[in-house]
Design an enzyme around this catalytic site. Structure first.
Site, PDB file in Angstrom:
ATOM      1  CG  HIS A 154      -1.876   1.194   1.190  1.00  0.00           C
ATOM      2  ND1 HIS A 154      -3.146   1.099   0.645  1.00  0.00           N
ATOM      3  CD2 HIS A 154      -1.739   2.482   1.618  1.00  0.00           C
ATOM      4  CE1 HIS A 154      -3.747   2.272   0.746  1.00  0.00           C
ATOM      5  NE2 HIS A 154      -2.921   3.121   1.328  1.00  0.00           N
ATOM      6  CB  CYS A 155       2.089   3.373  -2.580  1.00  0.00           C
ATOM      7  SG  CYS A 155       3.118   4.842  -2.858  1.00  0.00           S
ATOM      8  N   PRO A 156       1.128   5.217   0.273  1.00  0.00           N
ATOM      9  CG  PRO A 156       2.344   6.204   1.999  1.00  0.00           C
ATOM     10  CD  PRO A 156       2.210   4.930   1.232  1.00  0.00           C
ATOM     11  CG  ASN A 160      -5.378   2.367  -4.903  1.00  0.00           C
ATOM     12  OD1 ASN A 160      -5.890   1.569  -4.107  1.00  0.00           O
ATOM     13  ND2 ASN A 160      -5.730   2.414  -6.177  1.00  0.00           N
TER      14      ASN A 160
END
Length: 321
Positions: A154-156, A160
């Site tokens: 999960h990439c802030p 997403n």
């Protein structure tokens, strides 16, 4: 082709001391809706990303290109930088607003399991957090609150998950940010050399102190982006070529799936044979247009309570529920 449905594994247990999640009945979810995660941290990080690109745009145009005496130099570099920046932001938008491969919530019902037509003795697993039957290589994301197919992480910064359906856009985003960072750093070097040879008051529309500060900030931003995106780009390409996600590497999971060759994995991730569409954030993954599940995605029925369900031999689920 997608991750095969009949193979199920990887039960993610809840931490001890936490109350078990209460599963709600299956809800009808419209397909092709805009995907957007309402996470405050992710939204702030995404806005910061866009603002940093806009800042670089302002400095490149108004500090280096517009004051330049060479019209050809300004036009060529302006066209290249703006094209790459546009593609980077478009890739970021697609990575942020594309369903990464979410498993339908609340499909852990007897009717759904029976419709899978699994072999007797086969075991399927229910995610206790989103009440979904977990396909092979799916993991639950605590931010998205969904199980994601082939979830890498999960990439802030894109607010997403990076998964089966949007990994291409995330790779393009890191690639184009890397390119505009490198391009801006090269232009900063040339502009410093130009200003040292000429009068500082004539090489920028800003005052000499303001020009130096803006160029230093741009240089600092470019170096950070260059390092970060080069690492992320290399990591993603390696994950694609080895057919192993970041989570699977982190957990050191033994592969139970049939790995594909590096080239086939690249074609699957980018949507088909090598072409210019690989580098476009506006094209969909043409090889992934078949539905995620071969059965209706929203069967009616009660949620099964067990987290581990074994397909019985010669009997129905009704007799063993």
């Amino acid at each position: 082709m997608r991750s095969p449905v009949p193979r199920f594994r990887d039960v993610e247990r809840q931490a001890s001391g936490l109350e078990p999640a209460h599963c709600l009945p299956p809800r009808h979810e419209r397909q092709n809706n805009m995907w957007f995660i309402r996470d405050a941290c992710g939204i702030i990080c995404a806005i910061i990303t866009w603002l940093l690109v806009v800042f670089a745009e302002v400095v490149v145009l108004f500090v280096m290109l517009i004051p330049s005496k060479s019209l050809t130099y300004s036009l060529l570099n302006g066209t290249l930088f703006n094209s790459l920046a546009f593609l980077a932001l478009a890739s970021h938008f697609r990575a942020m607003c594309t369903d990464p491969g979410a498993v339908p919530k609340g499909n852990a019902t007897k009717e759904y399991i029976e419709s899978l037509q699994l072999k007797p003795g086969q075991v399927v697993y229910k995610c206790p957090k989103c009440c979904s039957i977990k396909p092979d290589r799916a993991h639950h994301c605590s931010v998205c609150k969904r199980c994601i197919r082939k979830m890498d992480h999960h990439c802030p910064w894109v607010n997403n998950c990076v998964g089966e359906n949007n990994q291409k856009y995330f790779v393009l985003f890191t690639m184009y940010i890397f390119l505009i960072s490198l391009h801006s750093l090269v232009m900063v070097v040339f502009h410093f050399l130009y200003c040292f040879e000429d009068d500082w008051t004539k090489c920028s529309t800003f005052s000499p102190p303001a020009t130096v500060i803006l160029l230093i900030l741009l240089c600092f931003e470019g170096l950070l982006f260059l390092i970060f995106t080069s690492v992320m780009f290399g990591t993603q390409i390696h994950s694609i070529c080895t057919d192993e996600t970041g989570i699977e590497k982190l957990k050191r999971e033994d592969p139970t799936w049939e790995k594909t060759t590096s080239w086939e994995a690249m074609k699957f991730a980018f949507g088909g044979p090598l072409s210019m569409t690989w580098f476009s954030p506006f094209t969909d993954l043409s090889c992934q247009k078949e539905p995620s599940d071969p059965v209706p995605m929203f069967p009616q029925g009660e949620i099964i309570e067990e987290d581990v369900i074994e397909i019985p031999f010669g009997t129905s689920l009704d007799q063993n529920a």
